[in-house]
Scaffold this motif. Sequence first.
Motif, mmCIF file in Angstrom:
data_model
loop_
_atom_site.group_PDB
_atom_site.id
_atom_site.type_symbol
_atom_site.label_atom_id
_atom_site.label_comp_id
_atom_site.label_asym_id
_atom_site.label_seq_id
_atom_site.Cartn_x
_atom_site.Cartn_y
_atom_site.Cartn_z
ATOM 1 N N ALA A 32 0.839 -1.198 0.117
ATOM 2 C CA ALA A 32 0.070 -0.027 0.124
ATOM 3 C C ALA A 32 0.954 1.466 -0.192
ATOM 4 O O ALA A 32 0.173 2.113 -0.412
ATOM 5 N N ILE A 33 2.209 1.463 0.377
ATOM 6 C CA ILE A 33 2.693 2.603 0.748
ATOM 7 C C ILE A 33 3.560 2.657 -0.576
ATOM 8 O O ILE A 33 4.419 2.047 -0.883
ATOM 9 N N PRO A 34 3.246 3.826 -1.311
ATOM 10 C CA PRO A 34 4.010 4.052 -2.476
ATOM 11 C C PRO A 34 5.283 4.342 -2.533
ATOM 12 O O PRO A 34 6.090 3.595 -3.350
ATOM 13 N N ALA A 35 6.054 4.691 -1.501
ATOM 14 C CA ALA A 35 7.477 4.666 -1.551
ATOM 15 C C ALA A 35 8.197 3.283 -1.306
ATOM 16 O O ALA A 35 9.551 3.363 -1.657
ATOM 17 N N VAL A 36 7.492 2.241 -0.856
ATOM 18 C CA VAL A 36 8.159 1.099 -0.803
ATOM 19 C C VAL A 36 8.308 0.609 -2.123
ATOM 20 O O VAL A 36 7.453 -0.038 -3.162
ATOM 21 N N ARG A 37 9.742 0.352 -2.596
ATOM 22 C CA ARG A 37 10.158 -0.320 -3.759
ATOM 23 C C ARG A 37 9.927 -1.624 -3.919
ATOM 24 O O ARG A 37 9.673 -2.194 -4.881
ATOM 25 N N SER A 38 10.098 -2.235 -2.783
ATOM 26 C CA SER A 38 10.148 -3.715 -2.812
ATOM 27 C C SER A 38 10.268 -4.162 -1.394
ATOM 28 O O SER A 38 10.694 -3.347 -0.337
ATOM 29 N N PHE A 39 9.741 -5.542 -0.894
ATOM 30 C CA PHE A 39 9.804 -5.828 0.580
ATOM 31 C C PHE A 39 9.612 -7.290 0.340
ATOM 32 O O PHE A 39 9.083 -7.922 -0.527
ATOM 33 N N ILE A 40 9.959 -7.757 1.754
ATOM 34 C CA ILE A 40 9.729 -9.157 2.124
ATOM 35 C C ILE A 40 9.492 -9.331 3.353
ATOM 36 O O ILE A 40 9.887 -8.542 4.405
ATOM 37 N N VAL A 41 8.663 -10.229 3.700
ATOM 38 C CA VAL A 41 8.181 -10.585 5.169
ATOM 39 C C VAL A 41 8.131 -12.022 5.284
ATOM 40 O O VAL A 41 7.550 -12.781 4.320
ATOM 41 N N GLY A 42 8.889 -12.534 6.168
ATOM 42 C CA GLY A 42 9.070 -14.161 6.234
ATOM 43 C C GLY A 42 9.581 -14.579 7.602
ATOM 44 O O GLY A 42 10.052 -13.647 8.475
ATOM 45 N N ARG A 43 9.597 -15.716 7.791
ATOM 46 C CA ARG A 43 10.132 -16.467 9.051
ATOM 47 C C ARG A 43 11.697 -16.486 9.021
ATOM 48 O O ARG A 43 12.340 -16.396 7.776
ATOM 49 N N GLU A 44 12.173 -15.961 9.969
ATOM 50 C CA GLU A 44 13.577 -15.657 10.337
ATOM 51 C C GLU A 44 14.294 -17.245 10.937
ATOM 52 O O GLU A 44 13.642 -17.866 11.498
ATOM 53 N N SER A 45 15.308 -17.734 10.424
ATOM 54 C CA SER A 45 16.032 -18.671 11.183
ATOM 55 C C SER A 45 17.408 -18.613 11.232
ATOM 56 O O SER A 45 17.999 -17.548 10.772
ATOM 57 N N GLY A 46 17.842 -19.321 12.135
ATOM 58 C CA GLY A 46 19.458 -19.113 12.522
ATOM 59 C C GLY A 46 19.536 -18.294 13.820
ATOM 60 O O GLY A 46 20.604 -17.825 14.128
ATOM 61 N N THR A 47 18.253 -17.482 14.166
ATOM 62 C CA THR A 47 18.429 -16.372 15.084
ATOM 63 C C THR A 47 17.382 -16.666 16.086
ATOM 64 O O THR A 47 16.622 -17.737 16.224
ATOM 65 N N ASP A 48 17.293 -15.732 17.350
ATOM 66 C CA ASP A 48 16.218 -15.766 18.158
ATOM 67 C C ASP A 48 14.942 -15.236 17.884
ATOM 68 O O ASP A 48 13.845 -15.001 18.680
ATOM 69 N N PHE A 49 15.103 -14.700 16.616
ATOM 70 C CA PHE A 49 13.779 -13.843 16.025
ATOM 71 C C PHE A 49 12.886 -14.911 15.224
ATOM 72 O O PHE A 49 13.290 -15.897 14.732
ATOM 73 N N ASP A 50 11.593 -14.564 15.324
ATOM 74 C CA ASP A 50 10.728 -15.443 14.562
ATOM 75 C C ASP A 50 10.432 -15.049 13.293
ATOM 76 O O ASP A 50 10.261 -15.786 12.303
ATOM 77 N N TRP A 51 10.290 -13.641 13.045
ATOM 78 C CA TRP A 51 9.914 -12.957 11.744
ATOM 79 C C TRP A 51 10.735 -11.971 11.396
ATOM 80 O O TRP A 51 11.525 -11.357 12.193
ATOM 81 N N GLY A 52 10.943 -11.715 10.240
ATOM 82 C CA GLY A 52 11.665 -10.589 9.782
ATOM 83 C C GLY A 52 11.047 -9.861 8.539
ATOM 84 O O GLY A 52 10.195 -10.664 7.786
ATOM 85 N N ALA A 53 11.338 -8.590 8.303
ATOM 86 C CA ALA A 53 10.644 -7.844 7.322
ATOM 87 C C ALA A 53 11.661 -6.855 6.635
ATOM 88 O O ALA A 53 12.530 -6.220 7.496
ATOM 89 N N ILE A 54 11.762 -6.500 5.748
ATOM 90 C CA ILE A 54 12.803 -5.672 4.871
ATOM 91 C C ILE A 54 11.917 -4.877 4.012
ATOM 92 O O ILE A 54 11.205 -5.417 2.987
ATOM 93 N N PHE A 55 12.021 -3.399 4.006
ATOM 94 C CA PHE A 55 11.218 -2.496 2.940
ATOM 95 C C PHE A 55 12.225 -1.687 2.250
ATOM 96 O O PHE A 55 13.084 -1.444 3.148
ATOM 97 N N ILE A 56 12.103 -1.452 1.181
ATOM 98 C CA ILE A 56 13.240 -0.603 0.480
ATOM 99 C C ILE A 56 12.574 0.423 -0.104
ATOM 100 O O ILE A 56 11.532 0.533 -0.631
ATOM 101 N N PHE A 57 13.089 1.664 0.194
ATOM 102 C CA PHE A 57 13.105 3.018 -0.366
ATOM 103 C C PHE A 57 13.876 3.542 -1.121
ATOM 104 O O PHE A 57 15.140 3.263 -0.895
ATOM 105 N N ASP A 58 13.647 4.646 -2.034
ATOM 106 C CA ASP A 58 14.699 5.122 -2.637
ATOM 107 C C ASP A 58 15.449 6.215 -1.936
ATOM 108 O O ASP A 58 16.776 6.314 -2.034
ATOM 109 N N ASP A 59 14.931 6.675 -1.068
ATOM 110 C CA ASP A 59 15.599 7.847 -0.174
ATOM 111 C C ASP A 59 15.095 8.163 1.004
ATOM 112 O O ASP A 59 14.310 7.450 1.499
ATOM 113 N N LEU A 60 15.544 9.265 1.626
ATOM 114 C CA LEU A 60 14.892 9.560 3.107
ATOM 115 C C LEU A 60 13.589 9.997 3.002
ATOM 116 O O LEU A 60 12.562 9.738 3.938
#
Length: 137
Positions: A32-60
Amino acid sequence: MIYHGNRIKVREGADPVRVEEALESLHEQGRAIPAVRSFIVGRESGTDFDWGAIFIFDDLDGYWEYLVHPAHTRTERLGLPLMAKFETYDITDDDVPDFGAKVAELQKRKFKTDPELVKLLADLPSHTGSSAVAQDG
């Protein structure tokens, strides 16, 4: 480009239906957010965290649009009460002088406009990273 990462450990005993709703909200903010160029949301493995997400923007400017967008605010309200541990981080491949300070300033600006968010973050058992830096100010 800016890569904004979120790492989530779900509280023990959290309602699985509410967790799924929060995860779907993470996906929705990426769509929904126009500034987000790409993203991923998923399970994290090999750490103490359950989930991770990364959102990519062009700039500040895009980062700021993401922070204040209603889809992001909705995810914060749904997800933060379900977390035992939350970490955020930012990576850029641009040569932005004082990048970390500029991200911290955006976070502080957001906190000044959103006291409910400040309370939700203060109630977290563990919160570190770029969105935690601004809590001191």
